[in-house]
Design a protein around this motif. Sequence first.
Motif: not given
Lengths: 270, 363
Positions: A56, A59, A210, A224, A246
């Motif tokens: 994460l 990203s 993302l 991610f 997410s």
Amino acid sequence: MARLNLWRWGVLGLAGLYFLVPLAASVVFTVDVPGQGLTFDAYTQIFSTEGFASSLLLSLELALATIALVLLLMVPAMVALRLGAPRLRPVVEVVCSLPLVVPPIAFVAGIGTVLKWGPEHLSRTPLFQTFVAIQNPDFPFVLVLAYVVMALPFVHRALDAGLRAIDVRTLVEAARSCGASWPQALAQAVLPNLRGALLNASFLTLALVLGEFTVAQLLGFQPFAVWIVNVSGSQAQLSVAVSVLSLLVTWVLLLVLAGFGGRTRTTSRG
Amino acid sequence: MTVLDKTAAGTAEDAATQAATVEFRGLRREFGPTVALDGLDLTVRPGELLALLGPSGCGKTTALRMLAGFEHPDSGAVLVDGEDVSDIPAHRRDAGMVFQSYSLFPHLSALDNVAFGLRMRKVRTAERRARAAELLELVGLAEKGERYPHQLSGGQQQRIALARALALRPRVLLLDEPLSALDAKVRLTLREEIRRLQRELGITTLFVTHDQEEALSMADRVAVMRSGRLEQCAAPAELYGRPATAFVAEFVGTMSRIPGRIVEGGVEVLGRRLPVDGDVPPVTDVDVLVRPEAVAVRADEASDARVVATAFLGATTRLTVRLADGTEVKADLPAHEGAALGAGAAVSVSLPERPVLVAERRH
């Protein structure tokens, strides 16, 4: 009027159902495990699964770097285009739209070839180190480069709409006649009036980075989106929980950006 | 009120000592195939308001933008107080400018707009707010400082723009059709306001306009331009009364052309011989140029001339008379006389015994 309103609510309701039903189903699936009743295990598990935080974070870093780079590239270019060569606008528009036409799979195949070819032919030059550095798995800069290209169409459109709404030439000239140098005129007279466009461009780029999977996966990095796919293989509940999470993360980030933009706009209105 | 007095007096004093002379020398500029300026020579005297007047595309705005530093001449020079400023970038030219379209920064309040230039010059916050407030008071908008441009009317926005242009105490004030986007009534009041401020501050001012009434009523001198060249630069009364060229004559005010013949010692027109004012063209068939107020019209059943249209203008009535040969002449009559002559009335037209302007006949 009332009928129109009814119509609107109808459409809104349908659209809402279309989005919310799958979402709700996902949430129900993750929290209502057969034989265990209501449980948040799937969500707590996420945080203990290896790679969640690092992917994460990666990203987010990639998104920030992409936003910074694409704006640094596009804002001066678009302003210069508007002031200096308005006739080139269609050309730039077509060039910036190309990434929409070229499928990511073809794009990444090209990048992959260059990444393989480069080190072989440049092994005796300092460029070899460059090729190694941009593929550093801790921060694969090559992904930033790829994402900048992929974000071009969105950023171009957002900025173009913003620039159309203001009279850039007059603003710059007014600032110049008030004693502002070129960079000052850009920073103090043009950019503040492009705030909406800049935020839009950032939104779109953030969402793109993302959610991007193809390029990162095929080049062998693990941001991610790739991590989600990787962990989802074995545990069904976990994988869906991660997807829901997410989605939430993206929403929260977009809301933060929007809140930031909204607040500054209201203060500027006094 | 003390603030205002102090500012007005202070700036007037400052300006009087530094009012600048502006000179355009042989300015030439081409944009592709079009020649915007074709050797413009013009001098603006210190402290005067000079209007650049001309049809659109005559190069007046280009000349102004060259003085501001937004355009560069292909050849020629722009001089301020005898110094060539061609190489000085726009932000160091010391020229305040008001634009045609609303040019206020939309993200700043009126006060911050006025203070923008001072911020660029790194003047301290307290000082620049005080100075901006003074300027707002000078343009009569002291209580609107916190408003944003979209909350202000067009006229108010242009006043703020004027205050902003004056904030850095420029040596030259440039006005690029600042009133053309406003409605008629606001335009009139702002016209007077600009003139008052300009007189008060004694600042050398260039005013670009395509509206001759605006130019004649505001300016000390009016420079009429045509196709990138200066046609005539003179005080409004002279420009109107003694236009140097046929173009000026017809562009400034209303002119009618009446066919005439050059004869020994004058020009024969409408059956009488009148002396010629200015140059006599080297042809015999000419047009005599006459102002509507110089034409006398009276009812005459025996005449072939007919009134074809009347327009009531308040104090006067403007008649359009078609002569026997088809020429149309405009004539202004006091309203009570004009009322008696409707469309279709037979009239005779005559000119007073005064020298007249002549121009080559147009075909």
